[in-house]
Design a protein around this motif. Structure first.
Motif, PDB file in Angstrom:
ATOM      1  N   GLU A  21      -3.070   1.307   1.540  1.00 22.08           N
ATOM      2  CA  GLU A  21      -2.994   2.553   2.299  1.00 22.08           C
ATOM      3  C   GLU A  21      -2.773   2.235   3.773  1.00 22.08           C
ATOM      4  OE1 GLU A  21      -6.606   4.570   1.334  1.00 22.08           O
ATOM      5  OE2 GLU A  21      -6.005   4.918  -0.728  1.00 22.08           O
ATOM      6  N   ASN A  22      -3.847   1.939   4.479  1.00 22.69           N
ATOM      7  CA  ASN A  22      -3.749   1.659   5.909  1.00 22.69           C
ATOM      8  C   ASN A  22      -4.723   0.543   6.278  1.00 22.69           C
ATOM      9  OD1 ASN A  22      -2.753   2.073   8.516  1.00 22.69           O
ATOM     10  ND2 ASN A  22      -4.459   3.403   9.039  1.00 22.69           N
ATOM     11  N   LYS A  67       0.236  -2.015   4.728  1.00 20.05           N
ATOM     12  CA  LYS A  67       1.373  -1.110   4.564  1.00 20.05           C
ATOM     13  C   LYS A  67       1.845  -0.701   5.953  1.00 20.05           C
ATOM     14  CE  LYS A  67       2.964   1.259   0.869  1.00 20.05           C
ATOM     15  NZ  LYS A  67       3.896   0.502   0.082  1.00 20.05           N
ATOM     16  N   THR A  68       3.126  -0.761   6.200  1.00 13.85           N
ATOM     17  CA  THR A  68       3.651  -0.337   7.498  1.00 13.85           C
ATOM     18  C   THR A  68       4.167   1.094   7.408  1.00 13.85           C
ATOM     19  OG1 THR A  68       5.789  -1.307   6.931  1.00 13.85           O
ATOM     20  CG2 THR A  68       4.294  -2.652   8.249  1.00 13.85           C
ATOM     21  N   ILE A  77       2.553   3.934   8.042  1.00 13.86           N
ATOM     22  CA  ILE A  77       1.609   4.947   7.566  1.00 13.86           C
ATOM     23  C   ILE A  77       1.347   5.999   8.643  1.00 13.86           C
ATOM     24  CG2 ILE A  77      -0.772   5.344   6.796  1.00 13.86           C
ATOM     25  CD1 ILE A  77       0.922   4.021   4.670  1.00 13.86           C
ATOM     26  N   GLN A  78       1.012   5.564   9.848  1.00 19.71           N
ATOM     27  CA  GLN A  78       0.683   6.508  10.913  1.00 19.71           C
ATOM     28  C   GLN A  78       1.915   6.963  11.684  1.00 19.71           C
ATOM     29  OE1 GLN A  78      -2.322   4.379  13.080  1.00 19.71           O
ATOM     30  NE2 GLN A  78      -3.929   5.051  11.698  1.00 19.71           N
ATOM     31  N   TYR A 103       6.744   4.622   4.337  1.00 15.75           N
ATOM     32  CA  TYR A 103       5.789   3.842   3.550  1.00 15.75           C
ATOM     33  C   TYR A 103       6.426   2.495   3.275  1.00 15.75           C
ATOM     34  CZ  TYR A 103       3.309   8.206   3.024  1.00 15.75           C
ATOM     35  OH  TYR A 103       2.631   9.364   3.285  1.00 15.75           O
TER      36      TYR A 103
END
Length: 151
Positions: free
Chosen positions: A55-56, A80-81, A83-84, A116
């Motif tokens: 996820e993050n 994971k890149t 995400i934000q 994602y």
């Protein structure tokens, strides 16, 4: 003895020192104490989580000299890149141009973004006195060993 281990809260000041000594190009080690503290807390939470899908999470490791109790380096993994915020990369593509007189090929950087995206190995840095004996490789390989152990 030298060991590589997950970062702990007691390492915060040493981690901040590493970041402030790192060159400007290492964007995952910002020269901002508040952001670095948030990263350490996120890493502590990430190591505690049981997750099936990334996820993050942020996993930060430190290289410690257990004899002197000093931290000599760090490395990290983003699970994971994008995400934000979208992550931007460049893909090398080959473009062909045909004309009656000339056929030309050129390699061009094409910007792409991921919402994602993939995992990212990042934040590797060693103090000058630890840049010897393959310790940089050890830190780098630690990330891949961790990912292979916890796919």
């Amino acid at each position: 003895m030298l060991i590589v281990r997950p970062i702990e809260l007691k390492d915060l000041s040493a981690y901040q020192e590493l970041a402030f000594n790192a060159s400007i190009g290492i964007t995952t080690l910002p020269k901002n104490k508040t952001l670095l503290e948030k990263k350490v807390h996120l890493s502590l939470q990430s190591f505690q989580k049981k997750t099936l899908f990334p996820e993050n999470e942020l996993y930060i490791f430190v290289l410690e000299d257990t004899d002197s109790k000093s931290v000599g380096g760090t490395c990290a993994i983003f699970s994971k890149t994008g995400i934000q915020a979208p992550a931007y990369y460049y893909k090398v593509i080959t473009e062909k141009r045909d004309s009656p007189f000339l056929v030309a090929e050129s390699r061009v950087l094409h910007p792409i973004s991921y919402v994602y995206g993939p995992s990212e190995v990042c934040g590797i840095f060693l103090k000058k006195e630890f840049r010897k004996g393959g310790l940089g490789k050890l830190l780098s390989f630690t990330r891949f060993l961790f990912m292979a152990s916890f796919p």
